[in-house]
Design a protein around this motif. Structure first.
Motif, PDB file in Angstrom:
ATOM      1  N   GLY A 223       0.780  -1.240   0.000  1.00  0.00           N
ATOM      2  CA  GLY A 223       0.000   0.000   0.000  1.00  0.00           C
ATOM      3  C   GLY A 223       0.808   1.285   0.000  1.00  0.00           C
ATOM      4  O   GLY A 223       0.250   2.369   0.066  1.00  0.00           O
ATOM      5  N   ARG A 224       2.122   1.186  -0.062  1.00  0.00           N
ATOM      6  CA  ARG A 224       2.905   2.424  -0.124  1.00  0.00           C
ATOM      7  C   ARG A 224       3.700   2.490  -1.419  1.00  0.00           C
ATOM      8  O   ARG A 224       4.148   1.475  -1.944  1.00  0.00           O
ATOM      9  N   GLU A 225       3.849   3.699  -1.924  1.00  0.00           N
ATOM     10  CA  GLU A 225       4.574   3.943  -3.175  1.00  0.00           C
ATOM     11  C   GLU A 225       6.078   3.775  -2.947  1.00  0.00           C
ATOM     12  O   GLU A 225       6.653   4.360  -2.031  1.00  0.00           O
ATOM     13  N   CYS A 226       6.707   2.965  -3.792  1.00  0.00           N
ATOM     14  CA  CYS A 226       8.145   2.734  -3.690  1.00  0.00           C
ATOM     15  C   CYS A 226       8.804   3.035  -5.030  1.00  0.00           C
ATOM     16  O   CYS A 226       8.161   2.984  -6.076  1.00  0.00           O
ATOM     17  N   VAL A 227      10.086   3.330  -4.977  1.00  0.00           N
ATOM     18  CA  VAL A 227      10.855   3.608  -6.180  1.00  0.00           C
ATOM     19  C   VAL A 227      12.131   2.773  -6.154  1.00  0.00           C
ATOM     20  O   VAL A 227      12.840   2.749  -5.158  1.00  0.00           O
ATOM     21  N   SER A 228      12.385   2.102  -7.260  1.00  0.00           N
ATOM     22  CA  SER A 228      13.637   1.367  -7.443  1.00  0.00           C
ATOM     23  C   SER A 228      14.412   2.074  -8.541  1.00  0.00           C
ATOM     24  O   SER A 228      13.877   2.357  -9.612  1.00  0.00           O
ATOM     25  N   HIS A 229      15.658   2.381  -8.289  1.00  0.00           N
ATOM     26  CA  HIS A 229      16.513   3.065  -9.264  1.00  0.00           C
ATOM     27  C   HIS A 229      17.218   1.995 -10.106  1.00  0.00           C
ATOM     28  O   HIS A 229      18.407   1.738  -9.933  1.00  0.00           O
ATOM     29  N   ASP A 230      16.432   1.410 -11.019  1.00  0.00           N
ATOM     30  CA  ASP A 230      16.906   0.236 -11.753  1.00  0.00           C
ATOM     31  C   ASP A 230      18.171   0.497 -12.563  1.00  0.00           C
ATOM     32  O   ASP A 230      19.107  -0.299 -12.531  1.00  0.00           O
ATOM     33  N   TYR A 231      18.207   1.595 -13.308  1.00  0.00           N
ATOM     34  CA  TYR A 231      19.386   1.883 -14.125  1.00  0.00           C
ATOM     35  C   TYR A 231      20.636   1.953 -13.250  1.00  0.00           C
ATOM     36  O   TYR A 231      21.657   1.323 -13.554  1.00  0.00           O
ATOM     37  N   LYS A 232      20.560   2.684 -12.148  1.00  0.00           N
ATOM     38  CA  LYS A 232      21.720   2.830 -11.262  1.00  0.00           C
ATOM     39  C   LYS A 232      22.131   1.494 -10.648  1.00  0.00           C
ATOM     40  O   LYS A 232      23.315   1.194 -10.523  1.00  0.00           O
ATOM     41  N   GLU A 233      21.141   0.684 -10.277  1.00  0.00           N
ATOM     42  CA  GLU A 233      21.458  -0.609  -9.665  1.00  0.00           C
ATOM     43  C   GLU A 233      22.137  -1.559 -10.646  1.00  0.00           C
ATOM     44  O   GLU A 233      23.116  -2.223 -10.301  1.00  0.00           O
ATOM     45  N   VAL A 234      21.620  -1.617 -11.872  1.00  0.00           N
ATOM     46  CA  VAL A 234      22.232  -2.492 -12.876  1.00  0.00           C
ATOM     47  C   VAL A 234      23.611  -1.952 -13.258  1.00  0.00           C
ATOM     48  O   VAL A 234      24.564  -2.714 -13.423  1.00  0.00           O
ATOM     49  N   LYS A 235      23.723  -0.644 -13.361  1.00  0.00           N
ATOM     50  CA  LYS A 235      25.020  -0.033 -13.682  1.00  0.00           C
ATOM     51  C   LYS A 235      26.063  -0.379 -12.614  1.00  0.00           C
ATOM     52  O   LYS A 235      27.191  -0.769 -12.940  1.00  0.00           O
ATOM     53  N   THR A 236      25.693  -0.270 -11.355  1.00  0.00           N
ATOM     54  CA  THR A 236      26.614  -0.618 -10.265  1.00  0.00           C
ATOM     55  C   THR A 236      27.011  -2.088 -10.341  1.00  0.00           C
ATOM     56  O   THR A 236      28.173  -2.439 -10.157  1.00  0.00           O
ATOM     57  N   PHE A 237      26.057  -2.945 -10.628  1.00  0.00           N
ATOM     58  CA  PHE A 237      26.349  -4.372 -10.763  1.00  0.00           C
ATOM     59  C   PHE A 237      27.353  -4.603 -11.890  1.00  0.00           C
ATOM     60  O   PHE A 237      28.342  -5.329 -11.708  1.00  0.00           O
ATOM     61  N   LEU A 238      27.102  -3.997 -13.058  1.00  0.00           N
ATOM     62  CA  LEU A 238      27.992  -4.201 -14.201  1.00  0.00           C
ATOM     63  C   LEU A 238      29.383  -3.609 -13.942  1.00  0.00           C
ATOM     64  O   LEU A 238      30.391  -4.202 -14.335  1.00  0.00           O
ATOM     65  N   GLU A 239      29.437  -2.465 -13.282  1.00  0.00           N
ATOM     66  CA  GLU A 239      30.735  -1.884 -12.926  1.00  0.00           C
ATOM     67  C   GLU A 239      31.514  -2.839 -12.026  1.00  0.00           C
ATOM     68  O   GLU A 239      32.705  -3.071 -12.230  1.00  0.00           O
ATOM     69  N   THR A 240      30.834  -3.402 -11.049  1.00  0.00           N
ATOM     70  CA  THR A 240      31.473  -4.353 -10.138  1.00  0.00           C
ATOM     71  C   THR A 240      31.958  -5.585 -10.893  1.00  0.00           C
ATOM     72  O   THR A 240      33.079  -6.056 -10.694  1.00  0.00           O
ATOM     73  N   LEU A 241      31.121  -6.092 -11.770  1.00  0.00           N
ATOM     74  CA  LEU A 241      31.466  -7.271 -12.564  1.00  0.00           C
ATOM     75  C   LEU A 241      32.733  -7.023 -13.376  1.00  0.00           C
ATOM     76  O   LEU A 241      33.668  -7.835 -13.356  1.00  0.00           O
ATOM     77  N   TYR A 242      32.780  -5.904 -14.067  1.00  0.00           N
ATOM     78  CA  TYR A 242      33.924  -5.621 -14.939  1.00  0.00           C
ATOM     79  C   TYR A 242      35.168  -5.184 -14.165  1.00  0.00           C
ATOM     80  O   TYR A 242      36.278  -5.568 -14.507  1.00  0.00           O
ATOM     81  N   ILE A 243      35.007  -4.384 -13.119  1.00  0.00           N
ATOM     82  CA  ILE A 243      36.172  -3.897 -12.374  1.00  0.00           C
ATOM     83  C   ILE A 243      36.817  -5.012 -11.558  1.00  0.00           C
ATOM     84  O   ILE A 243      38.039  -5.109 -11.478  1.00  0.00           O
ATOM     85  N   SER A 244      36.003  -5.884 -10.968  1.00  0.00           N
ATOM     86  CA  SER A 244      36.568  -6.960 -10.144  1.00  0.00           C
ATOM     87  C   SER A 244      37.373  -7.945 -10.982  1.00  0.00           C
ATOM     88  O   SER A 244      38.288  -8.582 -10.483  1.00  0.00           O
ATOM     89  N   ASN A 245      36.984  -8.094 -12.241  1.00  0.00           N
ATOM     90  CA  ASN A 245      37.693  -8.992 -13.155  1.00  0.00           C
ATOM     91  C   ASN A 245      37.685 -10.450 -12.668  1.00  0.00           C
ATOM     92  O   ASN A 245      38.541 -11.240 -13.048  1.00  0.00           O
ATOM     93  N   ARG A 246      36.740 -10.798 -11.813  1.00  0.00           N
ATOM     94  CA  ARG A 246      36.656 -12.159 -11.271  1.00  0.00           C
ATOM     95  C   ARG A 246      35.906 -13.106 -12.201  1.00  0.00           C
ATOM     96  O   ARG A 246      36.053 -14.312 -12.116  1.00  0.00           O
TER      97      ARG A 246
END
Length: 175
Positions: free
Chosen positions: A139-162
């Motif tokens: 019953g409450r309005e929520c916001v997910s910052h999808d672009y930022k979350e996926v961007k952070t994930f991809l940055e982590t994936l590529y920078i970690s090089n794991r």
């Protein structure tokens, strides 16, 4: 507003990838009206621009309307396993997946990455997600910052090089 980031960040955007960005920019003013859209709505809006550049684009949910991309081949070169894509380039090396509310909350972007990695001859993945996903939770309005979350994930994936992906790159688009 259309946002985008190409990964790995040590590589620039190729002309083929720039074409996809330009197609999204052509529908940017329509997307900015704030209307709630599902991914198929966005795909329908961008379809004519992608097709102009030789992309094959999903037309519906029927088997013959979907884009089948081979993953495994069997005896006599028959396709044993394939995954569906929202769109694929003429050269079949760029796959496009457009997501809406499921992108982050259901980890759909991870499935898109996995499937693109398995697709025969695919070199680039384009994932389009909402900049912000608005939803109701208890019953409450929520916001997910999808672009930022996926961007952070991809940055982590590529920078970690794991984890080494078999793709030349991933373009993330926020709409």
């Amino acid at each position: 507003m259309i946002n985008y980031q190409f990964f790995p960040r040590s590589h620039g955007v190729t002309p083929e990838i720039q074409t996809v960005i330009d197609c999204f920019k052509k529908i940017e003013s329509i997307l900015e009206d704030g209307a709630h859209r599902v991914s198929n709505d966005v795909l329908a809006l961008i379809r004519p621009y992608l097709e102009e550049h030789g992309y094959e684009v999903e037309r519906g949910k029927g088997r013959e309307e979907k884009i089948d991309v081979p993953v495994l081949f069997g005896e006599n070169n028959t396709v044993d396993k394939s995954f569906y894509a929202d769109a694929i380039s003429k050269g079949r090396n760029i796959v496009i997946e457009i997501e809406a509310g499921r992108a982050v909350r259901n980890n759909q972007f991870l499935k898109d990455i996995f499937q693109a990695c398995m697709m025969f001859e695919v070199e680039y993945l384009v994932i389009a997600v909402l900049n912000e996903y608005h939803f109701n939770l208890s019953g409450r309005e929520c916001v997910s910052h999808d672009y930022k979350e996926v961007k952070t994930f991809l940055e982590t994936l590529y920078i970690s090089n794991r984890l080494q992906l078999p793709l030349k790159g991933i373009l993330l688009i926020g709409y």
